[in-house]
Design a protein around this motif. Structure first.
Motif, PDB file in Angstrom:
ATOM      1  N   ALA A   1       1.859   2.965  -4.071  1.00  6.71           N
ATOM      2  CA  ALA A   1       1.648   1.562  -4.074  1.00  6.71           C
ATOM      3  C   ALA A   1       2.082   0.644  -5.211  1.00  6.71           C
ATOM      4  CB  ALA A   1      -0.053   1.420  -3.855  1.00  6.71           C
ATOM      5  N   THR A   2       2.717  -0.488  -4.904  1.00  7.38           N
ATOM      6  CA  THR A   2       3.232  -1.221  -6.055  1.00  7.38           C
ATOM      7  C   THR A   2       3.229  -2.654  -5.814  1.00  7.38           C
ATOM      8  OG1 THR A   2       4.978  -1.155  -7.729  1.00  7.38           O
ATOM      9  CG2 THR A   2       5.595  -0.769  -5.332  1.00  7.38           C
TER      10      THR A   2
ATOM     11  N   GLN B   1       0.972  -1.307  -0.065  1.00  5.76           N
ATOM     12  CA  GLN B   1      -0.032  -0.156   0.058  1.00  5.76           C
ATOM     13  C   GLN B   1       0.860   1.122  -0.041  1.00  5.76           C
ATOM     14  OE1 GLN B   1      -2.772  -0.184   3.254  1.00  5.76           O
ATOM     15  NE2 GLN B   1      -3.871  -1.960   2.519  1.00  5.76           N
ATOM     16  N   ARG B   2       0.276   2.458  -0.366  1.00 11.87           N
ATOM     17  CA  ARG B   2       1.125   3.734  -0.505  1.00 11.87           C
ATOM     18  C   ARG B   2       1.445   3.931   1.130  1.00 11.87           C
ATOM     19  NH1 ARG B   2       1.378   8.144  -3.638  1.00 11.87           N
ATOM     20  NH2 ARG B   2       1.936  10.047  -2.543  1.00 11.87           N
ATOM     21  N   VAL B   3       2.851   4.393   1.131  1.00 12.81           N
ATOM     22  CA  VAL B   3       3.355   4.877   2.261  1.00 12.81           C
ATOM     23  C   VAL B   3       2.881   6.271   2.584  1.00 12.81           C
ATOM     24  CG1 VAL B   3       5.527   5.510   3.477  1.00 12.81           C
ATOM     25  CG2 VAL B   3       5.661   3.431   1.915  1.00 12.81           C
ATOM     26  N   VAL B   4       2.405   6.626   3.839  1.00 10.74           N
ATOM     27  CA  VAL B   4       1.621   8.106   4.176  1.00 10.74           C
ATOM     28  C   VAL B   4       2.732   8.810   4.831  1.00 10.74           C
ATOM     29  CG1 VAL B   4      -0.699   7.319   3.842  1.00 10.74           C
ATOM     30  CG2 VAL B   4       0.677   7.286   6.221  1.00 10.74           C
ATOM     31  N   LEU B   5       3.837   8.104   5.260  1.00  6.04           N
ATOM     32  CA  LEU B   5       4.854   8.978   6.001  1.00  6.04           C
ATOM     33  C   LEU B   5       5.610   9.500   5.220  1.00  6.04           C
ATOM     34  CD1 LEU B   5       5.991   6.200   8.561  1.00  6.04           C
ATOM     35  CD2 LEU B   5       4.307   8.217   8.883  1.00  6.04           C
ATOM     36  N   LYS B   6       6.225  10.874   5.733  1.00  7.20           N
ATOM     37  CA  LYS B   6       7.107  11.899   5.050  1.00  7.20           C
ATOM     38  C   LYS B   6       8.461  12.065   5.600  1.00  7.20           C
ATOM     39  CE  LYS B   6       3.977  12.740   1.728  1.00  7.20           C
ATOM     40  NZ  LYS B   6       4.089  12.367   0.471  1.00  7.20           N
ATOM     41  N   PRO B   7       9.474  12.342   5.144  1.00  7.49           N
ATOM     42  CA  PRO B   7      10.754  12.556   5.687  1.00  7.49           C
ATOM     43  C   PRO B   7      10.484  13.706   6.858  1.00  7.49           C
ATOM     44  CG  PRO B   7      11.212  12.511   3.255  1.00  7.49           C
ATOM     45  CD  PRO B   7       9.638  12.569   3.554  1.00  7.49           C
ATOM     46  N   GLY B   8      11.040  13.271   7.995  1.00  6.65           N
ATOM     47  CA  GLY B   8      10.970  14.248   9.413  1.00  6.65           C
ATOM     48  C   GLY B   8       9.836  13.553  10.087  1.00  6.65           C
TER      49      GLY B   8
ATOM     50  N   VAL C   1      12.096   8.396   1.991  1.00  7.35           N
ATOM     51  CA  VAL C   1      10.962   7.271   1.537  1.00  7.35           C
ATOM     52  C   VAL C   1      11.396   6.871   0.158  1.00  7.35           C
ATOM     53  CG1 VAL C   1       8.594   6.851   0.748  1.00  7.35           C
ATOM     54  CG2 VAL C   1       9.443   8.398   2.908  1.00  7.35           C
ATOM     55  N   GLN C   2      11.872   5.666   0.010  1.00  4.34           N
ATOM     56  CA  GLN C   2      12.675   5.180  -1.283  1.00  4.34           C
ATOM     57  C   GLN C   2      11.419   4.621  -2.329  1.00  4.34           C
ATOM     58  OE1 GLN C   2      15.134   2.429   0.574  1.00  4.34           O
ATOM     59  NE2 GLN C   2      16.990   3.536  -0.071  1.00  4.34           N
ATOM     60  N   GLN C   3      10.398   4.027  -1.497  1.00  7.78           N
ATOM     61  CA  GLN C   3       9.062   3.590  -2.447  1.00  7.78           C
ATOM     62  C   GLN C   3       7.769   4.122  -1.815  1.00  7.78           C
ATOM     63  OE1 GLN C   3       8.781   2.082  -5.445  1.00  7.78           O
ATOM     64  NE2 GLN C   3       6.952   2.903  -5.183  1.00  7.78           N
TER      65      GLN C   3
ATOM     66  N   LEU D   1       4.321   1.540   9.184  1.00  7.86           N
ATOM     67  CA  LEU D   1       4.778   1.979   7.746  1.00  7.86           C
ATOM     68  C   LEU D   1       4.140   2.049   6.734  1.00  7.86           C
ATOM     69  CD1 LEU D   1       8.663   1.115   8.731  1.00  7.86           C
ATOM     70  CD2 LEU D   1       7.226   3.396   9.466  1.00  7.86           C
ATOM     71  N   THR D   2       3.886   0.530   6.336  1.00  5.01           N
ATOM     72  CA  THR D   2       2.898   0.212   5.383  1.00  5.01           C
ATOM     73  C   THR D   2       2.476  -1.119   5.664  1.00  5.01           C
ATOM     74  OG1 THR D   2       3.008  -0.033   2.999  1.00  5.01           O
ATOM     75  CG2 THR D   2       4.769  -0.851   4.117  1.00  5.01           C
ATOM     76  N   ARG D   3       1.606  -1.471   4.488  1.00  7.54           N
ATOM     77  CA  ARG D   3       0.998  -2.868   4.620  1.00  7.54           C
ATOM     78  C   ARG D   3       0.698  -3.669   3.321  1.00  7.54           C
ATOM     79  NH1 ARG D   3      -4.885  -2.478   7.038  1.00  7.54           N
ATOM     80  NH2 ARG D   3      -3.395  -2.058   8.978  1.00  7.54           N
ATOM     81  N   ILE D   4       1.415  -4.740   3.374  1.00  2.00           N
ATOM     82  CA  ILE D   4       1.616  -5.674   2.203  1.00  2.00           C
ATOM     83  C   ILE D   4       0.503  -6.662   2.007  1.00  2.00           C
ATOM     84  CG2 ILE D   4       3.224  -7.276   1.171  1.00  2.00           C
ATOM     85  CD1 ILE D   4       5.345  -5.631   2.284  1.00  2.00           C
ATOM     86  N   GLU D   5      -0.153  -6.727   1.082  1.00  2.00           N
ATOM     87  CA  GLU D   5      -1.212  -7.736   0.844  1.00  2.00           C
ATOM     88  C   GLU D   5      -0.755  -8.665  -0.319  1.00  2.00           C
ATOM     89  OE1 GLU D   5      -4.479  -5.412  -0.232  1.00  2.00           O
ATOM     90  OE2 GLU D   5      -4.881  -4.504   1.795  1.00  2.00           O
ATOM     91  N   PRO D   6      -1.517  -9.841  -0.116  1.00  2.16           N
ATOM     92  CA  PRO D   6      -1.047 -11.159  -1.261  1.00  2.16           C
ATOM     93  C   PRO D   6      -1.429 -10.467  -2.655  1.00  2.16           C
ATOM     94  CG  PRO D   6      -2.243 -12.034   0.634  1.00  2.16           C
ATOM     95  CD  PRO D   6      -2.372 -10.394   1.107  1.00  2.16           C
ATOM     96  N   ALA D   7      -0.621 -10.602  -3.549  1.00  3.31           N
ATOM     97  CA  ALA D   7      -0.982 -10.212  -4.793  1.00  3.31           C
ATOM     98  C   ALA D   7      -1.334 -11.532  -5.618  1.00  3.31           C
ATOM     99  CB  ALA D   7       0.401  -9.458  -5.192  1.00  3.31           C
ATOM    100  N   ILE D   8      -0.614 -12.736  -5.411  1.00  7.34           N
ATOM    101  CA  ILE D   8      -0.837 -13.790  -6.424  1.00  7.34           C
ATOM    102  C   ILE D   8      -1.095 -14.960  -5.742  1.00  7.34           C
ATOM    103  CG2 ILE D   8       0.052 -12.802  -8.744  1.00  7.34           C
ATOM    104  CD1 ILE D   8       2.672 -14.062  -7.822  1.00  7.34           C
TER     105      ILE D   8
END
Length: 424
Positions: free
Chosen positions: A243-244, A92-99, A238-240, A109-116
């Motif tokens: 959402a991807t 999912q999209r990272v909503v945190l910003k530097p600082g 934030v490197q990524q 920080l984020t959430r990862i869901e099953p894709a396949i």
């Protein structure tokens, strides 16, 4: 009869043959003209005479000298943690910003869901189990490292307490006291770093177990994995952000403590060989009114090649330094801020010094003009180390000698000179 004979004689003398009186006005004019000519000749002669050259004079004297190596550097967070994706999936999209501040184990920080569906096959299960085993071994290693760091701290602290309580004068030198104190402080920081590493290992183990639980018991483990902050700190980058689909190990963001800064400088290898651990460092051009103080903590043993702005390949070495004190002004510094460092490579409390502006090169020798009772005398000098303003004198001069500062080209050996402050 005689009077009659004298009268015709006087009347027969022509008037133009009579004796003329001297012209006094014409003589005065001649004397004035000759005086003017003589004055002009004297003025021209005086003007053509060589006049003493006005010079500035410096004094050779004893004093302290510190030689520095100056180079650009930058600040960086000492302990930087890159949070990576524990499993493959849809992030999912990272909503945190530097600082933004994060809290260990609590901030999501984020959430990862099953894709396949392959997340549920046998291969994925074995990989997840291997990740759990690897994370368990990493945690054991981190635990051993922290025990080793604590043992080293205990030994260093005991030595420092023993030296600190030793009050007999002359028993321990100031250098040894500073060395033991710095060693205890470095060991304490190593323990802190090891504790952070143990927290990261616990986090990675928990993430690996969560991934295995998601595969073996998806109903109990849930359909997604929350990626939480492994340590307390601040988001640095934030490197990524978007959402991807991510692969295991894909970097997401960096976390660190911006108040725990160190300085890295890329020093030429020929200068780095003279830098000692604990050497004094002056940090300038960092944005504050006063230079900050730091000390060298590490000189890395391996150099690297860097191309300069002129296209010349140079061998440089990373030199790491720590701030001596974290003042309120230094709190405005952040990660990768540009600074200028001056590292002390040589120091003498008392040596014979001459202003560098008084020396000039003639062939392979250093020379200077000595002020000798109104005359300039060339003296050959054997110069030592220099900091750019003052130069160490090994031979050729003595304390109290006066030398010419930045002499003009008109000054030669034996020329008449006069001090600038004595000219009226």
């Amino acid at each position: 009869m005689s009077e009659a004979s004298q009268a015709p004689a006087s009347s027969s003398t022509p008037p133009w043959e009579a004796k003329r009186l001297p012209n006094r006005r014409g003589l005065a004019r001649k004397l004035l003209a000759w005086g003017i000519v003589a004055g002009l000749a004297g003025a021209v002669f005086y003007a053509l005479q060589p006049r003493p050259v006005e010079v500035e004079v410096g004094v050779v004297q004893n004093g302290p000298l510190t030689v520095y190596v100056s180079e650009e550097g930058k600040t960086r967070v000492r302990n930087r943690y890159v949070v990576a994706a524990p499993v493959a999936g849809s992030m999912q999209r990272v909503v945190l910003k530097p600082g933004d501040k994060v809290e260990s184990g609590k901030t999501v920080l984020t959430r990862i869901e099953p894709a396949i569906s392959p997340l549920l096959d046998t291969r994925a299960r074995m990989q997840a189990q291997a990740n759990v085993d690897a994370a368990t071994a990493a945690r054991s290693r981190a635990n051993e490292n922290i025990e080793m760091a604590r043992t080293g701290l205990k030994y260093a602290q005991a030595n420092w307490d023993r030296i600190k309580n030793n009050t007999d004068k002359g028993t321990v030198s100031d250098t040894d006291r500073d060395t033991f104190e710095r060693e205890a402080e470095m060991k304490a920081r190593e323990v802190r770093s090891a504790e952070f590493a143990l927290q990261v290992a616990d986090y990675e183990l928990a993430q690996a177990k969560a991934a295995l639980l998601q595969i073996e018991k998806p109903a109990e483990g849930g359909a997604s994995i929350d990626v939480r902050a492994p340590v307390n700190g601040v988001v640095l980058r934030v490197q990524q952000e978007s959402a991807t689909i991510v692969a295991p190990g894909a970097p997401i963001l960096e976390i660190g403590d911006p108040t725990d800064l160190e300085i890295e400088a890329e020093i030429l290898s020929r200068d780095a060989v003279a830098i000692q651990l604990g050497a004094e460092v002056t940090v300038e051009q960092w944005g504050g009114d006063e230079p900050a103080k730091a000390r060298v903590r590490r000189v890395e043993p391996a150099a690297f090649t860097k191309v300069s702005a002129l296209g010349v390949e140079e061998q440089r070495v990373l030199v790491l330094s720590d701030f001596v004190a974290q003042t309120s002004a230094l709190k405005s510094l952040g990660d990768r801020y540009r600074v200028e460092v001056r590292v002390a490579v040589w120091h003498s409390d008392k040596t014979l010094l001459v202003p560098s502006g008084a020396l000039f090169r003639e062939g392979s020798e250093w020379k200077t003009f000595l002020f000798d009772n109104g005359n300039a005398k060339v003296v050959t000098v054997k110069a030592g180390r220099t900091d750019g303003k003052l130069t160490q004198v090994l031979e050729g001069l003595k304390a109290g000698d006066e030398v010419l500062m930045h002499p003009p080209d008109t000054v030669k050996d034996g020329s008449d000179v006069v001090k600038r402050d004595e000219v009226k």
